[in-house]
Design a protein around this motif. Sequence first.
Motif, PDB file in Angstrom:
ATOM      1  N   ASP A   1       0.813  -1.223   0.000  1.00 51.86           N
ATOM      2  CA  ASP A   1       0.000   0.000   0.000  1.00 51.86           C
ATOM      3  C   ASP A   1       0.846   1.273   0.000  1.00 51.86           C
ATOM      4  OD1 ASP A   1       0.908  -0.178   2.584  1.00 51.86           O
ATOM      5  OD2 ASP A   1      -1.065  -0.244   3.537  1.00 51.86           O
ATOM      6  N   GLU A   2       2.176   1.123  -0.089  1.00 44.04           N
ATOM      7  CA  GLU A   2       3.028   2.290  -0.324  1.00 44.04           C
ATOM      8  C   GLU A   2       3.068   2.656  -1.806  1.00 44.04           C
ATOM      9  OE1 GLU A   2       6.441   2.183   3.145  1.00 44.04           O
ATOM     10  OE2 GLU A   2       6.673   0.802   1.449  1.00 44.04           O
ATOM     11  N   VAL A   3       2.514   1.778  -2.637  1.00 48.39           N
ATOM     12  CA  VAL A   3       2.564   1.962  -4.090  1.00 48.39           C
ATOM     13  C   VAL A   3       1.172   2.254  -4.625  1.00 48.39           C
ATOM     14  CG1 VAL A   3       3.101   0.869  -6.302  1.00 48.39           C
ATOM     15  CG2 VAL A   3       4.542   0.425  -4.299  1.00 48.39           C
ATOM     16  N   SER A   4       1.022   3.375  -5.300  1.00 52.68           N
ATOM     17  CA  SER A   4      -0.211   3.727  -5.995  1.00 52.68           C
ATOM     18  C   SER A   4       0.085   3.820  -7.481  1.00 52.68           C
ATOM     19  CB  SER A   4      -0.762   5.074  -5.503  1.00 52.68           C
ATOM     20  OG  SER A   4      -1.009   5.042  -4.121  1.00 52.68           O
ATOM     21  N   ILE A   5      -0.829   3.326  -8.303  1.00 60.87           N
ATOM     22  CA  ILE A   5      -0.657   3.418  -9.751  1.00 60.87           C
ATOM     23  C   ILE A   5      -1.468   4.603 -10.263  1.00 60.87           C
ATOM     24  CG2 ILE A   5      -0.947   2.248 -11.951  1.00 60.87           C
ATOM     25  CD1 ILE A   5      -0.603  -0.384 -10.567  1.00 60.87           C
ATOM     26  N   VAL A   6      -0.803   5.477 -11.005  1.00 59.44           N
ATOM     27  CA  VAL A   6      -1.437   6.681 -11.540  1.00 59.44           C
ATOM     28  C   VAL A   6      -1.109   6.787 -13.031  1.00 59.44           C
ATOM     29  CG1 VAL A   6      -1.413   7.909  -9.338  1.00 59.44           C
ATOM     30  CG2 VAL A   6       0.559   8.093 -10.862  1.00 59.44           C
ATOM     31  N   ASP A   7      -1.664   7.807 -13.675  1.00 57.91           N
ATOM     32  CA  ASP A   7      -1.481   7.934 -15.122  1.00 57.91           C
ATOM     33  C   ASP A   7      -0.041   8.233 -15.517  1.00 57.91           C
ATOM     34  OD1 ASP A   7      -4.093   7.388 -15.582  1.00 57.91           O
ATOM     35  OD2 ASP A   7      -4.706   9.429 -16.046  1.00 57.91           O
ATOM     36  N   ASN A   8       0.577   9.171 -14.836  1.00 57.72           N
ATOM     37  CA  ASN A   8       1.931   9.593 -15.211  1.00 57.72           C
ATOM     38  C   ASN A   8       2.555  10.355 -14.046  1.00 57.72           C
ATOM     39  OD1 ASN A   8       0.753  12.274 -15.476  1.00 57.72           O
ATOM     40  ND2 ASN A   8       0.001  11.573 -17.466  1.00 57.72           N
ATOM     41  N   ALA A   9       3.820  10.706 -14.214  1.00 56.36           N
ATOM     42  CA  ALA A   9       4.540  11.392 -13.142  1.00 56.36           C
ATOM     43  C   ALA A   9       3.960  12.777 -12.868  1.00 56.36           C
ATOM     44  CB  ALA A   9       6.022  11.500 -13.494  1.00 56.36           C
ATOM     45  N   THR A  10       3.365  13.393 -13.873  1.00 57.26           N
ATOM     46  CA  THR A  10       2.740  14.696 -13.670  1.00 57.26           C
ATOM     47  C   THR A  10       1.557  14.584 -12.713  1.00 57.26           C
ATOM     48  OG1 THR A  10       3.399  15.295 -15.917  1.00 57.26           O
ATOM     49  CG2 THR A  10       1.764  16.691 -14.854  1.00 57.26           C
ATOM     50  N   THR A  11       0.780  13.513 -12.847  1.00 60.40           N
ATOM     51  CA  THR A  11      -0.324  13.273 -11.911  1.00 60.40           C
ATOM     52  C   THR A  11       0.205  13.070 -10.499  1.00 60.40           C
ATOM     53  OG1 THR A  11      -1.615  12.220 -13.672  1.00 60.40           O
ATOM     54  CG2 THR A  11      -2.306  11.789 -11.402  1.00 60.40           C
ATOM     55  N   ALA A  12       1.293  12.304 -10.375  1.00 60.50           N
ATOM     56  CA  ALA A  12       1.888  12.079  -9.060  1.00 60.50           C
ATOM     57  C   ALA A  12       2.347  13.388  -8.438  1.00 60.50           C
ATOM     58  CB  ALA A  12       3.064  11.113  -9.181  1.00 60.50           C
ATOM     59  N   ALA A  13       2.953  14.263  -9.237  1.00 63.28           N
ATOM     60  CA  ALA A  13       3.392  15.563  -8.722  1.00 63.28           C
ATOM     61  C   ALA A  13       2.198  16.366  -8.234  1.00 63.28           C
ATOM     62  CB  ALA A  13       4.153  16.325  -9.799  1.00 63.28           C
TER      63      ALA A  13
ATOM     64  N   VAL B   1      -8.661  13.395  -8.708  1.00 60.67           N
ATOM     65  CA  VAL B   1      -9.989  13.025  -9.188  1.00 60.67           C
ATOM     66  C   VAL B   1     -10.687  12.268  -8.068  1.00 60.67           C
ATOM     67  CG1 VAL B   1     -11.316  11.730 -10.891  1.00 60.67           C
ATOM     68  CG2 VAL B   1      -9.212  12.911 -11.587  1.00 60.67           C
ATOM     69  N   VAL B   2     -11.734  12.858  -7.513  1.00 55.57           N
ATOM     70  CA  VAL B   2     -12.410  12.285  -6.348  1.00 55.57           C
ATOM     71  C   VAL B   2     -13.482  11.302  -6.802  1.00 55.57           C
ATOM     72  CG1 VAL B   2     -13.790  12.781  -4.306  1.00 55.57           C
ATOM     73  CG2 VAL B   2     -11.948  14.344  -4.978  1.00 55.57           C
ATOM     74  N   SER B   3     -13.424  10.087  -6.259  1.00 57.42           N
ATOM     75  CA  SER B   3     -14.427   9.065  -6.564  1.00 57.42           C
ATOM     76  C   SER B   3     -15.020   8.540  -5.259  1.00 57.42           C
ATOM     77  CB  SER B   3     -13.780   7.915  -7.344  1.00 57.42           C
ATOM     78  OG  SER B   3     -12.941   7.150  -6.486  1.00 57.42           O
ATOM     79  N   ASP B   4     -15.827   7.502  -5.370  1.00 49.45           N
ATOM     80  CA  ASP B   4     -16.413   6.887  -4.174  1.00 49.45           C
ATOM     81  C   ASP B   4     -15.368   6.294  -3.251  1.00 49.45           C
ATOM     82  OD1 ASP B   4     -18.959   7.529  -4.954  1.00 49.45           O
ATOM     83  OD2 ASP B   4     -19.403   5.566  -5.851  1.00 49.45           O
ATOM     84  N   GLU B   5     -14.146   6.125  -3.750  1.00 54.12           N
ATOM     85  CA  GLU B   5     -13.078   5.549  -2.934  1.00 54.12           C
ATOM     86  C   GLU B   5     -12.356   6.591  -2.077  1.00 54.12           C
ATOM     87  OE1 GLU B   5     -12.822   2.531  -2.546  1.00 54.12           O
ATOM     88  OE2 GLU B   5     -13.505   1.506  -4.361  1.00 54.12           O
ATOM     89  N   TYR B   6     -12.778   7.841  -2.149  1.00 57.04           N
ATOM     90  CA  TYR B   6     -12.097   8.884  -1.388  1.00 57.04           C
ATOM     91  C   TYR B   6     -12.068   8.527   0.103  1.00 57.04           C
ATOM     92  CZ  TYR B   6     -10.942  13.486   0.521  1.00 57.04           C
ATOM     93  OH  TYR B   6     -10.333  14.526   1.187  1.00 57.04           O
ATOM     94  N   GLY B   7     -10.885   8.658   0.689  1.00 55.67           N
ATOM     95  CA  GLY B   7     -10.717   8.366   2.107  1.00 55.67           C
ATOM     96  C   GLY B   7     -10.275   6.959   2.416  1.00 55.67           C
ATOM     97  N   ASN B   8     -10.143   6.126   1.391  1.00 50.72           N
ATOM     98  CA  ASN B   8      -9.739   4.734   1.611  1.00 50.72           C
ATOM     99  C   ASN B   8      -8.251   4.504   1.380  1.00 50.72           C
ATOM    100  OD1 ASN B   8     -12.337   3.859   2.277  1.00 50.72           O
ATOM    101  ND2 ASN B   8     -12.885   3.551   0.127  1.00 50.72           N
ATOM    102  N   GLY B   9      -7.490   5.587   1.345  1.00 52.78           N
ATOM    103  CA  GLY B   9      -6.051   5.488   1.094  1.00 52.78           C
ATOM    104  C   GLY B   9      -5.760   5.727  -0.371  1.00 52.78           C
ATOM    105  N   LEU B  10      -4.617   6.344  -0.647  1.00 53.82           N
ATOM    106  CA  LEU B  10      -4.306   6.750  -2.010  1.00 53.82           C
ATOM    107  C   LEU B  10      -4.258   5.572  -2.977  1.00 53.82           C
ATOM    108  CD1 LEU B  10      -3.533   9.005  -3.963  1.00 53.82           C
ATOM    109  CD2 LEU B  10      -1.133   8.600  -3.359  1.00 53.82           C
ATOM    110  N   ALA B  11      -3.710   4.431  -2.554  1.00 50.79           N
ATOM    111  CA  ALA B  11      -3.611   3.286  -3.459  1.00 50.79           C
ATOM    112  C   ALA B  11      -4.989   2.848  -3.937  1.00 50.79           C
ATOM    113  CB  ALA B  11      -2.882   2.130  -2.770  1.00 50.79           C
ATOM    114  N   VAL B  12      -5.955   2.833  -3.030  1.00 55.33           N
ATOM    115  CA  VAL B  12      -7.321   2.431  -3.397  1.00 55.33           C
ATOM    116  C   VAL B  12      -8.000   3.547  -4.190  1.00 55.33           C
ATOM    117  CG1 VAL B  12      -9.580   1.754  -2.510  1.00 55.33           C
ATOM    118  CG2 VAL B  12      -7.503   0.905  -1.406  1.00 55.33           C
ATOM    119  N   GLU B  13      -7.816   4.796  -3.757  1.00 52.08           N
ATOM    120  CA  GLU B  13      -8.396   5.905  -4.500  1.00 52.08           C
ATOM    121  C   GLU B  13      -7.921   5.899  -5.953  1.00 52.08           C
ATOM    122  OE1 GLU B  13      -7.925   9.773  -2.814  1.00 52.08           O
ATOM    123  OE2 GLU B  13      -8.472   9.132  -0.788  1.00 52.08           O
TER     124      GLU B  13
END
Length: 468
Positions: free
Chosen positions: A124-136, A305-317
């Motif tokens: 759960d230290e790893v979240s998958i996102v679109d690109n490094a710009t999103t991570a920034a 981008v806020v979805s129904d997963e908001y608050g469940n940790g970044l990896a899940v969000e």
Amino acid sequence: MASSLSPPEEASFHHRHSKRYSSSSSNGVAVESVSDFVKRPKISPPNYISSSEIESEFSHHDPDFTRINNGSFGCCPSSILARQRDWQLRFLRQPDRFFFEQLKPKLSESRSVIKRLINAEHDDEVSIVDNATTAAAIVLQQTAWAFREGKYDKGDAVVMLHYAFGSVKKSVEAYVTRSGGHVIEVQLPFPVISADEIIDQFRIGLEAGKANGRRVRLALIDHVTSMPSVVIPIKELVKICRREGVDQVFVDAAHGIGCVDVDMKEIGADFYTSNLHKWFFAPPSVAFLYCRKSSSGARDLHHPVVSDEYGNGLAVESSWVGTRDYSAQLVVPSILEFVNRFEGGIDGIKKRNHESVVEMGQMLVKSWGTQFGCPPEMCASMIMVGLPVCLGVSSDSDVSKLRTFLRERFHIEIPTYFRPPADGEIDPITGYVRISFQVYNKPEDYHRLRDVINGLVRDGFRCTSLSG
């Protein structure tokens, strides 16, 4: 084009990229008797990928173009594109079942692969996102909230490198500056002589950030800068940040995984991001954001981008940001299988790419009578090579027009860079190209660039002749 390398050199170069590998004894000399050889059972050699298979995997590349710019957009083999298509069809056949039964478990498998690759402690230290710009944006959004909510004092500092990627600079402006943060850009030299220059300038930047009683809340450090391209001594810079009381350290490694060594326990940053589509053969676009679990700010990170997963940790969000194509994220385990077809896996690829880009860069430097933008040990799979002075590069506009000219007239895709001359310099090298090397590249790609530039020199070409 005829090769400039001697037959033995050419054979040596191709040998490093073929499936045929040899071994030797510990002192470099194979010593065995004929009888030992006869008695020893035969062992099949590893079934490494062949040169012809590599060509097939990248046969969708436009054959009319010399592609020596892997650093900008990366590459994806045909076998991985086929797996991506399988995932897309699996979703389209039965979206409900795919969403409820397969998407999250399969994304978790991809996260586990990344976690092992980067030596993270927890999945759960790893979240998958679109690109490094999103991570920034995720990290800088948290910084902005801290200013707005009064956790940070107005005027506290964020320190970043002047070499930072343009979109990241804009993100700092959008999130940090507008929220009341004070931004310090560390000016770095170019050409770079040694890592010590970067370390010294970074120390000066931190001191400026702490002036007038301010605190440095975030240090934003590139691992491999984009333009000009230099490998930054991040382990040393992170240690300096810890000693100097910097609250959080974010490493932007858009060119990280597949290009340089990436080990979260050794680097020690709070946040680290890297694209997988640049040097890890993923389709566009997919990246990861590592957030150290012990970091105090990890709990406050949220996907923009806020979805129904908001608050469940970044990896899940990050695993659900609405209906979209997640296939690029789902092929990560298949990519690992692909890179393991090469000797040494991804580490072997990195090593050979580095050796090859240095070799090709040295060939260009020798032919053009110029220099590198940094020592070979401070480059990874990309290196800056000076252009002949007589081309008359005198502005950012010049290099932009030159890049377009090389693409449209000669079908060579290569990034270009303008380095303003220092006061008192005589005939300085002001124009550079950034060459990349990836497994699909061949020596003739760089020979073509060499010959085109040499032809322009012979014709008396100058950048001022380019219109527009």
